[in-house]
Write a protein that holds these residues in place. Structure first.
Motif, short mmCIF file in Angstrom:
data_model
loop_
_atom_site.label_atom_id
_atom_site.label_comp_id
_atom_site.label_asym_id
_atom_site.label_seq_id
_atom_site.Cartn_x
_atom_site.Cartn_y
_atom_site.Cartn_z
N LEU A 190 9.01 -2.64 14.55
CA LEU A 190 8.67 -1.56 13.64
C LEU A 190 7.28 -1.86 13.09
O LEU A 190 7.11 -2.82 12.36
CB LEU A 190 9.69 -1.45 12.50
CG LEU A 190 9.38 -0.38 11.46
CD1 LEU A 190 9.44 1.00 12.09
CD2 LEU A 190 10.36 -0.47 10.28
N GLN A 191 6.32 -1.04 13.49
CA GLN A 191 4.96 -1.18 12.98
C GLN A 191 4.81 -0.24 11.79
O GLN A 191 4.98 0.97 11.94
CB GLN A 191 3.94 -0.84 14.07
CG GLN A 191 2.49 -0.92 13.60
CD GLN A 191 2.08 -2.34 13.23
OE1 GLN A 191 2.40 -3.29 13.93
NE2 GLN A 191 1.36 -2.47 12.11
N MET A 192 4.50 -0.81 10.65
CA MET A 192 4.39 -0.03 9.42
C MET A 192 2.95 -0.10 8.92
O MET A 192 2.42 -1.19 8.68
CB MET A 192 5.34 -0.59 8.36
CG MET A 192 6.79 -0.62 8.82
SD MET A 192 7.92 -1.16 7.52
CE MET A 192 7.44 -2.86 7.35
N ASN A 193 2.33 1.06 8.79
CA ASN A 193 0.96 1.16 8.31
C ASN A 193 0.91 1.99 7.04
O ASN A 193 1.83 2.77 6.76
CB ASN A 193 0.07 1.78 9.38
CG ASN A 193 0.06 1.00 10.67
OD1 ASN A 193 0.02 -0.23 10.67
ND2 ASN A 193 0.09 1.70 11.80
N ARG A 194 -0.17 1.85 6.31
CA ARG A 194 -0.39 2.61 5.07
C ARG A 194 0.85 2.55 4.19
O ARG A 194 1.36 3.59 3.73
CB ARG A 194 -0.79 4.04 5.39
CG ARG A 194 -2.02 4.13 6.30
CD ARG A 194 -2.74 5.46 6.20
NE ARG A 194 -1.89 6.61 6.37
CZ ARG A 194 -1.55 7.13 7.54
NH1 ARG A 194 -1.97 6.57 8.66
NH2 ARG A 194 -0.79 8.21 7.60
N LEU A 195 1.32 1.36 3.94
CA LEU A 195 2.55 1.17 3.17
C LEU A 195 2.38 1.63 1.73
O LEU A 195 1.29 1.50 1.14
CB LEU A 195 2.98 -0.29 3.22
CG LEU A 195 3.66 -0.69 4.53
CD1 LEU A 195 3.62 -2.20 4.74
CD2 LEU A 195 5.10 -0.19 4.55
N LYS A 196 3.47 2.16 1.18
CA LYS A 196 3.50 2.68 -0.17
C LYS A 196 4.55 1.91 -0.97
O LYS A 196 5.52 1.39 -0.39
CB LYS A 196 3.88 4.16 -0.17
CG LYS A 196 2.99 5.03 0.70
CD LYS A 196 3.51 6.45 0.74
CE LYS A 196 2.68 7.34 1.64
NZ LYS A 196 3.21 8.74 1.68
N PRO A 197 4.44 1.88 -2.29
CA PRO A 197 5.48 1.21 -3.08
C PRO A 197 6.88 1.75 -2.81
O PRO A 197 7.85 0.99 -2.84
CB PRO A 197 5.03 1.49 -4.52
CG PRO A 197 3.55 1.61 -4.43
CD PRO A 197 3.29 2.30 -3.11
N GLU A 198 6.99 3.04 -2.50
CA GLU A 198 8.30 3.63 -2.23
C GLU A 198 8.88 3.19 -0.89
O GLU A 198 10.02 3.52 -0.56
CB GLU A 198 8.25 5.15 -2.31
CG GLU A 198 7.17 5.80 -1.49
CD GLU A 198 5.92 6.11 -2.30
OE1 GLU A 198 5.50 5.25 -3.11
OE2 GLU A 198 5.36 7.21 -2.11
N ASP A 199 8.10 2.45 -0.10
CA ASP A 199 8.63 1.87 1.13
C ASP A 199 9.38 0.56 0.87
O ASP A 199 9.97 -0.01 1.80
CB ASP A 199 7.50 1.60 2.13
CG ASP A 199 6.85 2.87 2.64
OD1 ASP A 199 5.60 2.89 2.76
OD2 ASP A 199 7.58 3.84 2.91
N THR A 200 9.36 0.10 -0.36
CA THR A 200 10.08 -1.13 -0.71
C THR A 200 11.57 -0.95 -0.46
O THR A 200 12.18 -0.02 -0.97
CB THR A 200 9.83 -1.49 -2.18
OG1 THR A 200 8.44 -1.80 -2.34
CG2 THR A 200 10.68 -2.68 -2.60
N ALA A 201 12.13 -1.82 0.36
CA ALA A 201 13.53 -1.68 0.75
C ALA A 201 13.93 -2.86 1.62
O ALA A 201 13.09 -3.66 2.06
CB ALA A 201 13.76 -0.38 1.53
#
Length: 121
Positions: free
Chosen positions: A80-91
């Protein structure tokens, strides 16, 4: 069946992270696989899935354009490549084996223990 996730970390907003999931105990290349996440106090959310032919099947609106899924059948691994992460991606992020679909939503029969992703400055 065993699914083992790795790669979770704390990252700043706007950053990137790559998660891995090593699968064993079944014929990996035959199965659609995916990623699910669960934030504190919320239910599980399907993010993306990838079919046995390396074609992406499902993308949640919340991650379109930012996250991508790919697999290496030779290594029984999905990423899983995650870019432009946001605080709401915290999990807590889980790797899952897809069993069927309920409408357009994948359902899973096995899931790993999860790896924590925290997006914070």
């Amino acid at each position: 069946v065993q699914l083992v996730e790795s790669g979770g970390d704390m990252v700043q907003p706007g950053g990137s992270l790559r998660l891995s999931c090593a699968a064993s105990g079944f014929i990996f290349r035959f199965y659609e696989m995916g990623w699910v996440r669960q934030a504190p106090g919320q239910g599980p959310e399907w993010l993306l899935s990838i079919d046995s032919n390396d074609g992406s099947r499902y993308y949640a609106d919340s991650v379109k354009g930012r996250f991508n899924i790919f697999r290496d059948n030779a290594k029984n691994t999905i990423f899983l490549q995650m870019n432009r992460l946001k605080p709401e991606d915290t999990a807590l992020y889980y790797c899952a084996r897809v069993s069927d679909y309920r409408g357009e939503i994948p359902q899973y029969d096995y899931v790993g223990q999860g790896t924590q992703v925290t997006v914070s400055s």
